[in-house]
Enzyme design. Structure first.
Site, PDB file in Angstrom:
ATOM      1  N   ASP A   1     -23.701  11.721  -0.501  1.00  0.00           N
ATOM      2  CA  ASP A   1     -24.092  10.699   0.463  1.00  0.00           C
ATOM      3  C   ASP A   1     -23.078   9.555   0.434  1.00  0.00           C
ATOM      4  O   ASP A   1     -22.425   9.325  -0.592  1.00  0.00           O
ATOM      5  CB  ASP A   1     -25.484  10.163   0.137  1.00  0.00           C
ATOM      6  CG  ASP A   1     -26.573  11.197   0.392  1.00  0.00           C
ATOM      7  OD1 ASP A   1     -26.388  12.043   1.279  1.00  0.00           O
ATOM      8  OD2 ASP A   1     -27.605  11.154  -0.308  1.00  0.00           O
ATOM      9  N   PRO A   2     -22.944   8.811   1.525  1.00  0.00           N
ATOM     10  CA  PRO A   2     -21.977   7.703   1.553  1.00  0.00           C
ATOM     11  C   PRO A   2     -22.134   6.721   0.393  1.00  0.00           C
ATOM     12  O   PRO A   2     -21.142   6.226  -0.143  1.00  0.00           O
ATOM     13  CB  PRO A   2     -22.266   7.038   2.896  1.00  0.00           C
ATOM     14  CG  PRO A   2     -22.733   8.163   3.764  1.00  0.00           C
ATOM     15  CD  PRO A   2     -23.557   9.028   2.846  1.00  0.00           C
TER      16      PRO A   2
END
Length: 325
Positions: A47-48
């Site tokens: 995930d970012p």
């Protein structure tokens, strides 16, 4: 006549330490643009918000990316109690608050014990899983109902290293498909509260560890200054399958397999998949064996990538001696 691929043919695995704030796809695009490689991908997105081990596969190494996707992963995470978010992590909007539970070692151990081993986990709505070909997160933003069903995951190891008034640091070793932000939210509920994941760092992906990873920005700077730097950091094509047994073959047998034909005359072994090498030195691909002992090609490199006789130089390549990692 087949269209010539754009870019430089590069084969191998590059282990990146992904920074927070970038999607895994953005990391791939930045590395691909700078190296001008024909093909670059990854073996499982972060995930970012998350940081840590992100293996990138170049060229022929992409043929074995599924092994990276299927491998166990290890994470360090921080669970923040008292607030839930729509993404289950710190990047989301707050959706709920609750009283912060009283944390102590005995209570933490009791709760964590309930999550060890196999259990059913409901994947987060804001994720890249797809329904009718569309990612869930896009459908959710459009107001489309998403049919989510729990799926079994395996938590091989779950422990804590520290905690404060409203947070808990955990170590997780888990199977593919495990969402640590879902685990954080579930742990919050198990404490009678709510929680979200405020920090996440992947420290191991299929045996590739954080101390082997190159911080992205430093790596990009190094590659921009030295065109030969990629060869120094690129790992072998067989990096993702180093756990599989090895079979050594003659050049003739290697070429036979690469061209999709059977090879006879090998003792029968009880192994579904093996790494094949030319005289124990040059990786050529994955083979399997039938009941009569014939070797069959399962997933082979091209002759050029394998460096076999008559092939042309394919540029920087990670094929070579069997990987020991």
């Amino acid at each position: 006549m087949a269209r010539r691929k754009k870019g430089i043919p590069i084969d191998g695995v590059l282990v990146v330490d992904k920074p927070s704030g970038l999607s895994s796809n953005r990391v791939v695009q930045r590395v691909k643009s700078l190296t001008r490689a024909q093909k670059v991908g990854h073996t499982g997105a972060l995930d970012p918000m998350a940081t840590g081990v992100l293996p990138l596969v170049f060229g022929e190494a992409s043929k074995f990316s599924q092994f990276g996707l299927d491998a166990d992963k290890q994470y360090l995470g921080r669970i923040q109690f008292g607030a839930a978010t729509d993404t289950l992590d710190a990047d989301g909007e707050m959706t709920e608050t609750a009283d912060i539970p009283a944390l102590n070692e005995a209570a933490i151990e009791t709760v964590l014990q309930g999550f060890r081993g196999p259990h059913m986990q409901l994947p987060p709505l804001i994720s890249a899983l797809k329904q009718d070909g569309q990612p869930w997160y896009k459908l959710a933003r459009q107001g489309v109902a998403v049919e989510r069903t729990p799926r079994e995951v395996m938590i091989h190891e779950l422990s804590f290293s520290a905690f404060g008034t409203d947070w808990l640091d955990v170590f997780v070793r888990c199977s593919k498909g495990t969402y640590i932000r879902t685990l954080a939210a579930d742990i919050g509920r198990a404490f009678g509260s709510v929680a979200h994941l405020s920090q996440l760092r992947r420290v191991d992906a299929g045996g590739l560890q954080i101390d082997q990873a190159h911080p992205l920005e430093a790596l990009l700077e190094r590659l921009s200054e030295d065109s030969s730097a990629l060869e120094q950091v690129l790992r072998p094509v067989d990096t993702l399958i180093a756990h599989l047994p090895v079979v050594s073959l003659s050049e003739s047998d290697c070429m036979t397999l690469i061209h999709g034909q059977k090879v006879a005359g090998h003792p029968v072994v009880e192994c579904d998949t093996m790494r094949a090498y030319f005289e124990s030195q040059r990786f050529i691909g994955l083979v399997q064996q039938d009941e009569s002992g014939h070797l069959l090609a399962k997933r082979m490199l091209t002759p050029a990538a394998a460096g076999m006789r008559g092939s042309s130089d394919s540029g920087p390549s990670g094929s070579g001696m069997p990987s020991k990692e």
